[in-house]
Enzyme design. Sequence first.
Site, mmCIF file in Angstrom:
data_model
loop_
_atom_site.group_PDB
_atom_site.id
_atom_site.type_symbol
_atom_site.label_atom_id
_atom_site.label_comp_id
_atom_site.label_asym_id
_atom_site.label_seq_id
_atom_site.Cartn_x
_atom_site.Cartn_y
_atom_site.Cartn_z
ATOM 1 N N ASP A 112 0.789 -1.231 0.000
ATOM 2 C CA ASP A 112 0.000 0.000 0.000
ATOM 3 C C ASP A 112 0.824 1.285 0.000
ATOM 4 O OD1 ASP A 112 0.887 0.217 2.716
ATOM 5 O OD2 ASP A 112 -0.897 -0.861 3.417
ATOM 6 N N HIS A 127 6.826 -7.503 -1.124
ATOM 7 C CA HIS A 127 5.887 -8.055 -2.104
ATOM 8 C C HIS A 127 5.546 -7.062 -3.207
ATOM 9 C CE1 HIS A 127 4.513 -10.958 1.300
ATOM 10 N NE2 HIS A 127 5.608 -11.370 0.682
ATOM 11 N N CYS A 138 7.696 -7.003 -22.635
ATOM 12 C CA CYS A 138 8.729 -6.040 -23.031
ATOM 13 C C CYS A 138 9.240 -5.180 -21.882
ATOM 14 C CB CYS A 138 8.232 -5.153 -24.170
ATOM 15 S SG CYS A 138 7.012 -3.904 -23.673
ATOM 16 N N CYS A 192 3.779 -3.408 -27.036
ATOM 17 C CA CYS A 192 3.905 -4.712 -27.701
ATOM 18 C C CYS A 192 2.636 -5.546 -27.664
ATOM 19 C CB CYS A 192 5.062 -5.497 -27.088
ATOM 20 S SG CYS A 192 4.719 -6.147 -25.426
ATOM 21 N N SER A 231 0.884 -12.225 10.828
ATOM 22 C CA SER A 231 0.788 -13.564 11.406
ATOM 23 C C SER A 231 1.958 -14.432 10.978
ATOM 24 C CB SER A 231 -0.528 -14.229 10.984
ATOM 25 O OG SER A 231 -0.540 -14.442 9.580
#
Length: 284
Positions: A112, A127, A138, A192, A231
């Site tokens: 976020d 992440h 591309c 592309c 967790s």
Amino acid sequence: MPGEVDSRPPAGQAELDAAVAALAGRRFVALTGAGFSTDSGLPDYRGPDAKERHPMTYDQFVGSADHRRHYWARNHLGWHHMRLTEPNEGHYALARLEASGRATGVITQNVDRLHQRAGSRRVVDLHGHYDVVRCLSCEWTCTRADLDTMLSALNPGFLERVTELGDVEVAPDADVVLEETSDFVVADCPVCGGVLKPDIVFFGESVPQATVRAAFDLVDAADALLVAGTSLAVMSGLRFVRHASGLGLPIVMVNRGLTRGDDLATVRLNAGTTEVVSYLERRL
């Protein structure tokens, strides 16, 4: 099991004082999860009150045009809600702890970008993050705001139509609960014609090695670890707790609900992250 209700009583003064003692005089790195952003209005993934979720996997996304259409329709709506989310006091307190030199940085499982918006400067987005979109063929990139312009032009009236259906629940990765997406038009790469994917690590996808190394470097350079709002159900976060334990670092664990790393904690607090991190800022 991680995410289950913690039967121990809520953290009291003794636990708060123990957390301060474990971190006092030490420069710590923070590892944060979805629970850190719940006070900003984003739901948790695996907390005791979290609803069951079935996030799309990487194989589903890359292997099926239907799955991609469903994903982008939900994300198009979710992004309009998520971009208005503001950092909470826990984000600001952690940023101030970094600015004062007491915290060395943040490893976050969240996508976020609220840590950066609150002022944290050294952040490893384990992440990825939702505000960059990349072509899988591309490597062309654009901002999520630019993609929104493209999707809005391809799907006039879509946001208004689905919003009229009622309240929308937004997940921590900007996904939403939305069933009817069959008429949504997905944007292809304008260079592309390839598949566009948010710069987020999907379930079943590996975290880039450079990102993992940067996170390990933060742990190696710290004197202690603060784990807040996760967790630790997935290994991508748990490995850093195990690494810190192997180094003999004090580990302060703050979460509502049990975690997979509880047995490694020096101090374990059954509490919300905002209240604890704000308290730590005042006392450290």
